[in-house]
Scaffold this motif. Structure first.
Motif: not given
Length: 189
Positions: A139-165
């Motif tokens: 979209d006209h106001s988007e500026d994104l970068v795609t990242r691939l992350m192992p499914v198994a890492d999702a809980p750790r990323l949340v616990a470490e605050g790297k996923i905060a939304h």
């Protein structure tokens, strides 16, 4: 037992492109007193848990103006008027934001983002066997970068605050429940 509050009036206070603000006048069923409540109306939203054949989550990084932070998120967005369903929105957003496509898309969760003050719903759509097959179409106001992350890492990323939304955390929890067999496809209403 808690009863709904009858609405006796509503007034639009402002329309701000992606949401509108209104005040509703309601009557307390307990006291009979009238009260004003402010409500933010927005179209429904969709977040996409996109998984590759090798169990990678298709994620994005983007700058968020409300928090003034770069957030690691999953693709998603607002349901556009032409979108026939949350699944259609999820497929469109995944393709536009990342260039990925998959199959077997289905709704695995839905939440009210903030039922105290907002009227919309946020759906979680799961898309499996995702592959990058298209160029991105921001979209006209988007500026994104795609990242691939192992499914198994999702809980750790949340616990470490790297996923905060918060809505991304909820979507990932819906996915975890799905993986554990505790969640069935949600009927879309």
């Amino acid at each position: 037992m808690i009863k709904p509050w009858p609405k006796i009036g509503s007034k639009l206070l402002g329309d701000f492109r992606i949401f509108s603000l209104r005040t509703d006048r309601k009557i307390s069923p307990r006291t009979g007193a009238e009260h004003d409540f402010y409500v933010i109306d927005s179209v429904n939203w969709v977040n996409v848990v996109a998984v590759t054949p090798d169990q990678q989550l298709v994620m994005i990084e983007q700058y968020r103006h409300g928090s003034n932070t770069v957030e690691l998120e999953i693709p998603g967005g607002m349901m556009d008027a032409p979108d026939a369903s949350p699944v259609a929105t999820g497929i469109r957003e995944l393709r536009e934001e990342t260039g990925y496509e998959g199959n077997d898309a289905l709704v695995i969760g839905k939440v009210f983002p903030n039922p105290a003050i907002m009227s919309n719903t946020c759906f979680t759509v799961l898309v499996e066997n995702c592959r990058c097959v298209h160029p991105v179409k921001f979209d006209h106001s988007e500026d994104l970068v795609t990242r691939l992350m192992p499914v198994a890492d999702a809980p750790r990323l949340v616990a470490e605050g790297k996923i905060a939304h918060s809505l991304v955390v909820v979507a990932l929890y819906h996915f975890e429940l799905w993986q554990r067999g505790l969640k069935r496809p949600d009927p879309v209403t």
